[in-house]
Write a protein that holds these residues in place. Structure first.
Motif, PDB file in Angstrom:
ATOM      1  N   ARG A 138       0.769  -1.343   0.286  1.00  0.00           N
ATOM      2  CA  ARG A 138       0.109   0.003   0.038  1.00  0.00           C
ATOM      3  C   ARG A 138       0.878   1.362  -0.134  1.00  0.00           C
ATOM      4  O   ARG A 138       0.580   2.312  -0.823  1.00  0.00           O
ATOM      5  N   HIS A 142       0.147   1.940  -3.972  1.00  0.00           N
ATOM      6  CA  HIS A 142      -1.068   2.756  -3.541  1.00  0.00           C
ATOM      7  C   HIS A 142      -0.910   4.406  -3.183  1.00  0.00           C
ATOM      8  O   HIS A 142      -1.620   5.253  -3.640  1.00  0.00           O
ATOM      9  N   ALA A 270      -7.845   1.522   5.973  1.00  0.00           N
ATOM     10  CA  ALA A 270      -8.556   2.520   5.274  1.00  0.00           C
ATOM     11  C   ALA A 270      -8.441   1.808   3.730  1.00  0.00           C
ATOM     12  O   ALA A 270      -9.101   2.443   2.730  1.00  0.00           O
ATOM     13  N   ALA A 271      -7.725   0.815   3.227  1.00  0.00           N
ATOM     14  CA  ALA A 271      -7.747   0.306   2.045  1.00  0.00           C
ATOM     15  C   ALA A 271      -9.218  -0.183   1.467  1.00  0.00           C
ATOM     16  O   ALA A 271      -9.825  -0.915   2.468  1.00  0.00           O
ATOM     17  N   SER A 272      -9.288  -0.001   0.341  1.00  0.00           N
ATOM     18  CA  SER A 272     -10.740  -0.509  -0.163  1.00  0.00           C
ATOM     19  C   SER A 272     -10.866  -2.125  -0.672  1.00  0.00           C
ATOM     20  O   SER A 272      -9.578  -2.728  -0.492  1.00  0.00           O
ATOM     21  N   HIS A 273     -11.985  -2.709  -0.817  1.00  0.00           N
ATOM     22  CA  HIS A 273     -11.990  -4.063  -1.003  1.00  0.00           C
ATOM     23  C   HIS A 273     -10.922  -4.240  -2.217  1.00  0.00           C
ATOM     24  O   HIS A 273     -10.233  -5.139  -2.207  1.00  0.00           O
ATOM     25  N   ASP A 274     -11.134  -3.365  -3.374  1.00  0.00           N
ATOM     26  CA  ASP A 274     -10.438  -3.577  -4.456  1.00  0.00           C
ATOM     27  C   ASP A 274      -8.860  -3.715  -4.298  1.00  0.00           C
ATOM     28  O   ASP A 274      -7.981  -4.253  -5.021  1.00  0.00           O
ATOM     29  N   GLU A 275      -8.531  -2.679  -3.343  1.00  0.00           N
ATOM     30  CA  GLU A 275      -7.103  -2.562  -3.137  1.00  0.00           C
ATOM     31  C   GLU A 275      -6.547  -3.756  -2.417  1.00  0.00           C
ATOM     32  O   GLU A 275      -5.479  -4.224  -2.609  1.00  0.00           O
TER      33      GLU A 275
END
Length: 330
Positions: A138, A142, A270-275
């Motif tokens: 991340r 990201h 805080a990462a999204s499902h897709d990430e």
């Protein structure tokens, strides 16, 4: 956690506080939900964040009582009716569990947070993947938007996140400079693939870092100590990613204005499902290709989980991940 006739051993926290709040108890084995995987846990990873949660000093806290631990490796015991990716007996690792965590003989994990574990890695190594590798990915991908040819400084490169970040950065084609605090740690970081390593216990190590070319990316594990120095080590447009902090810090904003650099926070929750799915897929490929290879600093017996919690934030000169053997592989 639903009631089940079968019981298991687990560490339970009924009140936030010191390590004495972690008590080994017998509790019901959780009943697997519709989209969940019940893992028979062989190894549970220990991360600094686990200690922050246990002490009540973290932004996102579970309801009490809870079982500590976010990372695990083991085999699938059972799956929910809507689970499609796993079956009983599969070797897996997990990250980001709910309040009933991995410091237990069984852990219930949502299917998107479970990933296949190839036999090329042990369960100890599998339990060292979750938080460290997902955080490092991340931070670099990201947040820093890293690209080949850039220079990255990894503070605390001999720790679990630092080892993960070094492996990911080298896979991306970055020039890696790491710091470590012991001879063994320095040797580990070099074996992991770093191009240079500096001893951060040397009083003049910042001066040594300042002599050469500056950095496009800095991964900061202890920003309350290093952030002010980082601003003077940044190239134009550089990004310092704050991964860890144990207190406030004073910085001079003019140093940031000079490079038009950025300070960016990194929080895995805080990462999204897709990430999460992107990261998991990349790491599973990395395991298969052989470049994801966690380093294990220490393995503790299950009854010594409290000592592991203490050591993960107090040990000087980290050399990889602290892991707890919950039960022996048959």
């Amino acid at each position: 956690m639903s009631t089940s006739a079968k019981m298991m051993r687990a560490f339970l926290v009924r009140q936030f506080g010191g390590i004495d709040q972690m008590k080994l108890e017998r509790v019901p084995v959780p009943t697997v939900g519709d989209k969940q995987v019940l893992i028979k846990v062989y190894s549970s990873g220990v991360n600094p964040v686990d200690t922050y949660v246990r002490s009540g000093q973290y932004k996102v806290l579970p309801d009490l009582p809870y079982i500590p631990g976010k990372d695990a490796a083991g085999v699938v015991h059972s799956v929910g009716a809507s689970v499609t990716k796993f079956k009983r007996g599969d070797r897996v690792f997990s990250s980001q569990t709910n309040r009933m965590g991995t410091l237990a003989e069984y852990a219930c994990v949502d299917e998107p947070n479970v990933f296949p574990l190839a036999r090329s890695l042990s369960f100890y190594e599998g339990a060292a993947i979750g938080i460290p590798y997902f955080t490092a990915y991340r931070a670099l991908i990201h947040k820093a938007l890293a690209k080949g040819g850039e220079r990255v400084l990894i503070h605390g490169a001999s720790g679990a996140v630092g080892i993960a970040a070094t492996q990911i950065a080298k896979k991306l084609g970055l020039y890696v400079v790491g710091t470590a605090g012991s001879k063994e740690g320095i040797e580990l970081v070099l074996r992991t693939g770093a191009d240079e390593v500096v001893n951060h216990r040397d009083p003049k190590y910042i001066d040594k870092l300042s002599v050469g070319e500056k950095f496009d990316i800095i991964l900061e594990m202890l920003s309350n100590v290093n952030l002010g120095h980082d601003l003077n080590l940044m190239n134009s447009g550089a990004r310092t990613i704050v991964i860890g902090c144990r207190g406030p810090v004073n910085i001079h904003p003019r140093d940031l204005m000079t490079t038009e650099g950025s300070i960016i926070g990194c929080a895995l929750y805080a990462a999204s499902h897709d990430e999460i799915q992107e990261t998991g897929s990349a790491l599973v490929r990395g395991i298969r290709e052989g470049w994801v290879r966690p380093a294990i600093d220490m393995v503790y017996g299950f009854e010594l989980a409290r000592e592991a919690h203490s050591a993960v934030v107090q040990t000087r000169g980290s050399k990889g991940k602290h892991v707890i053997e919950v039960q022996k592989e048959p």
